[in-house]
Motif scaffolding. Structure first.
Motif, PDB file in Angstrom:
ATOM      1  N   ILE A 276      22.031  52.185  21.266  1.00  0.00           N
ATOM      2  CA  ILE A 276      21.455  51.073  20.504  1.00  0.00           C
ATOM      3  C   ILE A 276      19.932  51.135  20.535  1.00  0.00           C
ATOM      4  CG2 ILE A 276      21.239  48.564  20.361  1.00  0.00           C
ATOM      5  CD1 ILE A 276      23.954  49.557  19.459  1.00  0.00           C
ATOM      6  N   ASP A 277      19.376  51.414  21.714  1.00  0.00           N
ATOM      7  CA  ASP A 277      17.916  51.520  21.837  1.00  0.00           C
ATOM      8  C   ASP A 277      17.370  52.562  20.865  1.00  0.00           C
ATOM      9  OD1 ASP A 277      18.145  49.683  23.844  1.00  0.00           O
ATOM     10  OD2 ASP A 277      17.768  51.093  25.475  1.00  0.00           O
ATOM     11  N   TYR A 278      18.038  53.710  20.820  1.00  0.00           N
ATOM     12  CA  TYR A 278      17.603  54.788  19.924  1.00  0.00           C
ATOM     13  C   TYR A 278      17.681  54.334  18.467  1.00  0.00           C
ATOM     14  CZ  TYR A 278      17.473  59.318  17.569  1.00  0.00           C
ATOM     15  OH  TYR A 278      17.148  60.365  16.735  1.00  0.00           O
ATOM     16  N   ASP A 279      18.780  53.661  18.122  1.00  0.00           N
ATOM     17  CA  ASP A 279      18.951  53.201  16.742  1.00  0.00           C
ATOM     18  C   ASP A 279      17.893  52.164  16.365  1.00  0.00           C
ATOM     19  OD1 ASP A 279      21.137  54.850  16.526  1.00  0.00           O
ATOM     20  OD2 ASP A 279      22.616  53.250  16.805  1.00  0.00           O
ATOM     21  N   LEU A 280      17.664  51.188  17.245  1.00  0.00           N
ATOM     22  CA  LEU A 280      16.765  50.078  16.910  1.00  0.00           C
ATOM     23  C   LEU A 280      15.304  50.513  16.864  1.00  0.00           C
ATOM     24  CD1 LEU A 280      18.259  47.013  18.843  1.00  0.00           C
ATOM     25  CD2 LEU A 280      18.548  47.653  16.449  1.00  0.00           C
ATOM     26  N   THR A 281      14.897  51.348  17.799  1.00  0.00           N
ATOM     27  CA  THR A 281      13.487  51.773  17.791  1.00  0.00           C
ATOM     28  C   THR A 281      13.177  52.655  16.594  1.00  0.00           C
ATOM     29  OG1 THR A 281      14.054  53.583  19.297  1.00  0.00           O
ATOM     30  CG2 THR A 281      13.188  51.560  20.283  1.00  0.00           C
ATOM     31  N   GLY A 282      14.204  53.331  16.053  1.00  0.00           N
ATOM     32  CA  GLY A 282      14.004  54.145  14.857  1.00  0.00           C
ATOM     33  C   GLY A 282      14.332  53.426  13.569  1.00  0.00           C
ATOM     34  N   ILE A 424      17.033  28.950  23.021  1.00  0.00           N
ATOM     35  CA  ILE A 424      17.374  28.827  24.444  1.00  0.00           C
ATOM     36  C   ILE A 424      18.883  28.927  24.579  1.00  0.00           C
ATOM     37  CG2 ILE A 424      17.120  27.424  26.520  1.00  0.00           C
ATOM     38  CD1 ILE A 424      14.493  28.447  25.316  1.00  0.00           C
ATOM     39  N   ASN A 425      19.373  30.152  24.731  1.00  0.00           N
ATOM     40  CA  ASN A 425      20.810  30.400  24.715  1.00  0.00           C
ATOM     41  C   ASN A 425      21.150  31.619  25.569  1.00  0.00           C
ATOM     42  OD1 ASN A 425      23.520  30.054  23.922  1.00  0.00           O
ATOM     43  ND2 ASN A 425      23.275  31.462  22.213  1.00  0.00           N
ATOM     44  N   ASP A 426      21.422  31.388  26.843  1.00  0.00           N
ATOM     45  CA  ASP A 426      21.884  32.419  27.757  1.00  0.00           C
ATOM     46  C   ASP A 426      20.836  33.518  27.932  1.00  0.00           C
ATOM     47  OD1 ASP A 426      23.683  33.552  29.530  1.00  0.00           O
ATOM     48  OD2 ASP A 426      24.729  34.672  27.977  1.00  0.00           O
ATOM     49  N   GLN A 427      21.077  34.714  27.382  1.00  0.00           N
ATOM     50  CA  GLN A 427      20.164  35.829  27.576  1.00  0.00           C
ATOM     51  C   GLN A 427      19.896  36.560  26.267  1.00  0.00           C
ATOM     52  OE1 GLN A 427      22.195  38.125  30.723  1.00  0.00           O
ATOM     53  NE2 GLN A 427      20.539  37.553  32.100  1.00  0.00           N
ATOM     54  N   GLY A 428      18.752  37.223  26.220  1.00  0.00           N
ATOM     55  CA  GLY A 428      18.410  38.083  25.101  1.00  0.00           C
ATOM     56  C   GLY A 428      18.208  39.502  25.611  1.00  0.00           C
ATOM     57  N   ARG A 429      18.142  40.444  24.682  1.00  0.00           N
ATOM     58  CA  ARG A 429      17.962  41.856  25.048  1.00  0.00           C
ATOM     59  C   ARG A 429      16.562  42.296  24.649  1.00  0.00           C
ATOM     60  NH1 ARG A 429      21.160  45.159  28.448  1.00  0.00           N
ATOM     61  NH2 ARG A 429      20.493  47.317  28.106  1.00  0.00           N
ATOM     62  N   VAL A 430      15.789  42.756  25.614  1.00  0.00           N
ATOM     63  CA  VAL A 430      14.408  43.186  25.378  1.00  0.00           C
ATOM     64  C   VAL A 430      14.412  44.622  24.859  1.00  0.00           C
ATOM     65  CG1 VAL A 430      12.127  43.537  26.371  1.00  0.00           C
ATOM     66  CG2 VAL A 430      13.587  41.669  27.212  1.00  0.00           C
ATOM     67  N   PRO A 436      13.927  51.852  28.346  1.00  0.00           N
ATOM     68  CA  PRO A 436      15.281  51.339  28.094  1.00  0.00           C
ATOM     69  C   PRO A 436      15.279  49.813  27.954  1.00  0.00           C
ATOM     70  CG  PRO A 436      15.279  52.903  29.916  1.00  0.00           C
ATOM     71  CD  PRO A 436      13.854  52.620  29.602  1.00  0.00           C
ATOM     72  N   SER A 437      16.185  49.307  27.146  1.00  0.00           N
ATOM     73  CA  SER A 437      16.287  47.861  26.949  1.00  0.00           C
ATOM     74  C   SER A 437      16.894  47.208  28.189  1.00  0.00           C
ATOM     75  CB  SER A 437      17.139  47.553  25.717  1.00  0.00           C
ATOM     76  OG  SER A 437      18.470  47.987  25.895  1.00  0.00           O
ATOM     77  N   TYR A 438      16.729  45.887  28.289  1.00  0.00           N
ATOM     78  CA  TYR A 438      17.257  45.154  29.449  1.00  0.00           C
ATOM     79  C   TYR A 438      17.439  43.687  29.062  1.00  0.00           C
ATOM     80  CZ  TYR A 438      12.281  43.923  29.947  1.00  0.00           C
ATOM     81  OH  TYR A 438      11.001  43.489  29.705  1.00  0.00           O
ATOM     82  N   TRP A 439      18.242  42.983  29.869  1.00  0.00           N
ATOM     83  CA  TRP A 439      18.518  41.563  29.615  1.00  0.00           C
ATOM     84  C   TRP A 439      17.405  40.693  30.193  1.00  0.00           C
ATOM     85  CZ3 TRP A 439      22.024  40.574  26.157  1.00  0.00           C
ATOM     86  CH2 TRP A 439      23.132  41.406  26.006  1.00  0.00           C
TER      87      TRP A 439
END
Length: 657
Positions: A276-282, A424-430, A436-439
């Motif tokens: 996903i990280d590869y897809d989103l950054t590109g 404001i809803n639980d967690q997001g993905r950085v 690498p992405s993280y919560w």
């Protein structure tokens, strides 16, 4: 954050009930005479039986693979409160040339009159559609001749190109259900992750192979034929302070993990976050837009001209983007076109605004990242594996001297670091362009804080004149600023406020810092009012809770199975000082109270006294947490009950002779 709903990977067990659809119009005396006490004595309507089936077929209309869903339900209506069940709304979705289609709608109302059933068939002309948004169409119809005791029945067919989520089946709705059955035909070439969400367990489930359930280019495909049944399902009652109901309703969810291709290969849909990280950054409408620092090269010196450190730089960039691009009220994690167009047009969706913010922060040599998330009304995201369709929003994150700030530039009235409550809803993905992405936890940057201070004087005629000063910070300030901006001017806002407060007349007003969003919003009202219920020669009798009283208990369920989510902690204080015309003693008054919630969850303090010729009143209501779990619900309910009971008490002042 603790999870308060249950996700189960379903296993297949023995099937103990006969599973099948039911004939349309086969209404019985048992249906008409159904006793709601069997399931819920307070029910206004109840689903007697519902059946749905979903399969994948080659559409005659599009000649492509489509999901075909057929739905059939029979509902007993008990009273006028249940009549709304006859107003049917079916949402369908569209995206460019891909759209869902509703067909084969059939609907009838059955009334038992003079010993026989009378059927009222809905005219097909009663069906109409409404474009809710550019992505959503609503199909609407209302069943005819509704009375107390009516049984309504309707069915329809849905054709959808969306195979990724197959078709969700909600066992729970706003009314109880006696019997709910879902039959899914899943072709062997599709592998789905299937989960049951909610607090109710399946009554029965069964699986068998359906041979050659479909053909693709002449190749026969077998299917897994799976039944899911739930019986005696309680209604899901939505109450104040909750996130999306879909987080907690009992329902079956499907997510496509892999497709076997006819040439022997396969396509995986469940990816790792590395993928996903590869897809989103590109991705040209996300990662590529984060890199557009060049768009701000010329204007950055003027943006930063009065800044002295990284925090002041970030605030200056944040203010610039808020003024430069107006949010068009559309959500999205991807730019609609590109951020240059949004900047040129001074308008864009959430992604256009916040990807521009990220690029501009990066252009100011600040460490900026993106955070994809799901808004409160969209539900929580799956943590077991990445599902990009779960995310519907994107914000910015900037890291300065070891501190991270979450930013959303779609709200021009929000101060730096205060996310709108919808985020404001639980967690997001950085999402970082290089790491690498993280919560990350999505928590409120400030609490909701309001204080009311009144200084007044009671005249002999029973009228009070004085000044009420209100200080708002955090979400209280954001909400009040948004309310004020709905009007053409502050004077118009105050005029409408004066009209709403029947017993209080506003004589003069001053509101400070409406546009200075980093500062406390202050309202100052010179007022006159008559709170005195009875004015005697020597007695004064009135209720002291005339400033923002608690109107009702927001918690009324016998049991709440989902958390109370306030979004943010809160603090409200009311201080009243009233000079009295002479010496009085207080012979009746509300009890002084000091009550608290367990584990320092909050408190309510009330104190009243007469001293040195004046009446003083002090009240504090605090909630120290944003989220309270279901087991804490009875304490919240009792907390409000005690406050409301105490606010019924009046004050009796007797003149000392």
């Amino acid at each position: 954050m603790r999870k308060t709903f249950l996700i189960l990977i379903l296993s297949i067990t023995l099937f103990t009930a006969k599973a099948q659809n039911f004939n349309f119009g086969a209404i019985t005396l048992e249906d008409v005479q159904f006793d709601r006490n069997k399931i819920d004595s307070n029910a206004n309507a109840v689903v007697l039986k519902e059946f749905g089936t979903a399969s994948v077929q080659i559409s005659d209309r599009t000649n492509s693979t489509e999901l075909i869903f057929e739905y059939h339900v029979k509902i007993k209506i008990f009273n006028k409160e249940g009549y709304k069940q006859a107003n049917i709304i079916i949402p369908t979705y569209k995206d460019g040339t891909r759209e869902e289609l509703i067909s084969m709608v059939r609907a009838s109302t059955f009334n038992y009159e003079n010993g026989r059933f009378v059927e009222s068939v809905m005219d097909k002309k009663s069906i109409f559609t409404e474009n809710k948004s550019k992505y959503t169409v609503l199909t609407k119809f209302t069943l005819p001749n509704i009375k107390d005791g009516s049984v309504i029945e309707y069915s329809y067919r849905l054709e959808s190109p969306n195979l990724f989520n197959f078709k969700t089946w909600e066992f729970q709705s706003d009314i109880p259900k006696v019997y709910s059955e879902y039959l899914a035909y899943i072709p062997a070439i599709y592998n789905y992750n299937v989960s049951l969400r909610g607090f109710n367990k399946l009554s029965d489930t069964k699986s068998e192979v359906a041979k050659e359930c479909m053909r693709i280019n002449g190749t026969p495909i077998d299917c897994s034929k799976i039944w899911y049944i739930m019986k005696n399902i309680p209604a899901f009652i939505e109450e104040d302070y909750m996130t999306a109901a879909s987080n907690f309703k009992s329902a079956i969810y499907f997510e496509l993990s892999e497709q076997q291709l006819l040439n022997g290969g396969s396509q995986k849909y469940t990816k790792t976050w590395k993928d996903i990280d590869y897809d989103l950054t590109g991705e040209k409408s996300l990662g590529s837009q984060m890199k557009r620092k060049d768009l701000f090269k010329e204007v950055m010196p003027s943006i930063l001209k009065n800044t002295s450190d990284d925090l002041s730089k970030a605030k200056a960039v944040f203010d610039y983007i808020k003024k430069q691009i107006k949010w068009n009220n559309y959500y999205g994690k991807y730019s609609e076109d590109n951020i240059k167009r949004a900047i040129d047009m001074h308008s864009g969706n959430v992604a256009d605004v916040n990807l521009s913010l990220i690029s501009a922060l990066s252009a100011a040599n600040l460490d900026a990242e993106a955070v994809i998330l799901s808004t409160r009304d969209n539900g929580t995201v799956n943590k077991l594996y990445p599902v990009m369709s779960d995310f519907n929003y994107i914000i910015a994150k900037v890291n300065i001297n070891g501190t991270s700030y979450l930013l959303d530039a779609t709200e021009p009235l929000a101060p730096f670091g205060l996310l709108p409550l919808r985020c404001i809803n639980d967690q997001g993905r950085v999402i970082n362009l290089k790491k690498p992405s993280y919560w990350i936890d999505l928590v409120a940057g400030q609490k909701t804080s309001t204080s009311y201070i009144m200084e007044g004087k009671l005249a002999d005629d029973g009228k009070i004149k004085g000044t009420i000063t209100t200080h708002n910070t955090g979400y209280a300030a954001l909400n009040k600023r948004k309310e004020i901006k709905k009007y053409n001017s502050i004077d118009e806002f105050v005029e409408k406020l004066d009209e709403r407060m029947a017993k209080i007349q506003i004589l003069k007003h001053q509101i400070k810092n409406v546009d200075s969003v980093e500062n406390t919003l202050t309202e100052i009202y010179e007022v006159e009012f008559s709170p005195i219920a009875n004015v005697g020669k020597d007695d004064l009798y009135f209720n002291p809770f005339f400033i923002n009283p608690v109107a009702k208990n927001p918690f009324n369920l016998n049991e709440r199975t989902y958390p109370v989510d306030l979004g943010a902690a809160s603090d409200e204080r009311v201080i009243i000082n009233i000079a009295l015309p002479g010496k009085y003693e207080m012979t009746e008054k509300p009890k002084d109270l000091a009550i608290g919630l367990p584990n320092n969850g909050g408190r309510y303090l009330l104190k009243m006294l007469t001293e040195d010729g004046s009446l003083s009143f002090s009240q504090i209501i605090q909630f120290n947490k944003a989220i309270y779990h279901p087991e804490e619900y009875p304490y919240l309910k009792e907390f409000y009950s005690k406050i409301l009971q105490n606010q019924k008490a009046d004050v009796l002042l007797k003149k000392v002779k």
